[in-house]
Design an enzyme around this catalytic site. Sequence first.
Site, PDB file in Angstrom:
ATOM      1  N   ARG A  96       0.796  -1.220   0.000  1.00  0.00           N
ATOM      2  CA  ARG A  96       0.000   0.000   0.000  1.00  0.00           C
ATOM      3  C   ARG A  96       0.837   1.281   0.000  1.00  0.00           C
ATOM      4  NH1 ARG A  96      -2.684  -4.065   1.709  1.00  0.00           N
ATOM      5  NH2 ARG A  96      -0.674  -4.539   2.630  1.00  0.00           N
ATOM      6  N   THR A  97       1.816   1.365   0.876  1.00  0.00           N
ATOM      7  CA  THR A  97       2.521   2.645   1.026  1.00  0.00           C
ATOM      8  C   THR A  97       3.261   2.995  -0.261  1.00  0.00           C
ATOM      9  OG1 THR A  97       2.767   2.125   3.366  1.00  0.00           O
ATOM     10  CG2 THR A  97       4.134   3.910   2.497  1.00  0.00           C
ATOM     11  N   HIS A 100       4.690   5.720  11.494  1.00  0.00           N
ATOM     12  CA  HIS A 100       4.253   5.628  10.091  1.00  0.00           C
ATOM     13  C   HIS A 100       3.317   6.820   9.879  1.00  0.00           C
ATOM     14  CE1 HIS A 100       3.272   4.093   6.257  1.00  0.00           C
ATOM     15  NE2 HIS A 100       2.965   2.837   6.556  1.00  0.00           N
TER      16      HIS A 100
HETATM   17  N1   CP Z   1      -0.323  -0.054   5.722  1.00  0.00           N
HETATM   18  C1   CP Z   1       0.904  -0.312   5.182  1.00  0.00           C
HETATM   19  O1   CP Z   1       1.918   0.308   5.544  1.00  0.00           O
HETATM   20  O2   CP Z   1       0.896  -1.291   4.256  1.00  0.00           O
HETATM   21  P1   CP Z   1       2.168  -1.761   3.431  1.00  0.00           P
HETATM   22  O3   CP Z   1       3.121  -2.397   4.400  1.00  0.00           O
HETATM   23  O4   CP Z   1       1.651  -2.726   2.402  1.00  0.00           O
HETATM   24  O5   CP Z   1       2.794  -0.542   2.808  1.00  0.00           O
END
Ligand code: CP
Length: 301
Positions: free
Chosen positions: A53-54, A131
């Site tokens: 996602r990020t 985050h």
């Molecule tokens: N929510 C999140 O950080 O997902 P990813 O680890 O897939 O980036």
Amino acid sequence: MDHVVTIQDLADDEIASILDRARELLPVARGEERSDALVGKILATCFFEPSTRTRLSFETAMQRLGGNVIGFADSRTTSHLKGETLADAVRMVAGYADAIVLRHPQEGSARLAAEMSDVPVINGGDGAGQHPTQTLLDLFTIREELGKLEGLTVGLLGDLRYGRTVHSLAAALARYDTTMHFIAPESLAMPRRVTAGLPDGWSAHTTLNGVLPELDLLYVTRIQKERFPDPEDYVRVAGAYTISAETLRDAKPGLRVLHPLPRVGEIATDVDETDHAAYFRQAFNGVPVRMALLEMLLGGD
Ligand code: CP
């Protein structure tokens, strides 16, 4: 605003501007309208840890605004494998791009990168640290789903020790007069370095049962297997919580369930079909929110 290393780097009015602008950018995020706000700008996505996602939502955000992206999703394809330090790597990348998104397993890595960089560094997750852009999209999602941020009762559940999303989210929610319930096995309780920065209005629990009926929002997290120094300790808490449609029987009808994702069993798929499930909309919201942040950092119109 130069770098976004922690959520504390953003003032209340900056957060409000990002959330408001993200709402305006929804048609661009969906591809229904065009924007050239960041034409000629380059974003570097440097991911020393896995991400879906990020990284992809940052890349979509930049491209929807007309900008370009360079970077890597696997640091084993970079000179990191030859022993290049993070500090040296960041100095190089700062010469190639107008902003850097960094994900790294080491807590404090984003702060180090910010000290080395002439261009804005955005923390895409530093170990068990923070985050902050996840927190921005979490706040946006809460406001979209519940109509407000102020005065909510929120449960944060799961791995509160190693889960960086809940560290930055708790700090952010404290700005909005939130009642917070931290629900975790004792070994994964919210760290003191996080709770020490919170005003009164939080409490710790090991089970969800007692607090569920009060909640406006339940934020579920994965137990972060990769952060446990001793795999045996992970085995002891793995599967500690599973939220199913049955679990939510006593919840308020308007309760929303969020999860930063990925999930690995802590939310059963039967929740997906309930009105409580907001986690897939939450994941999409990473696009408009990161667009708004990139515009703010890179000087788009
Ligand atoms: N929510 C999140 O950080 O997902 P990813 O680890 O897939 O980036």
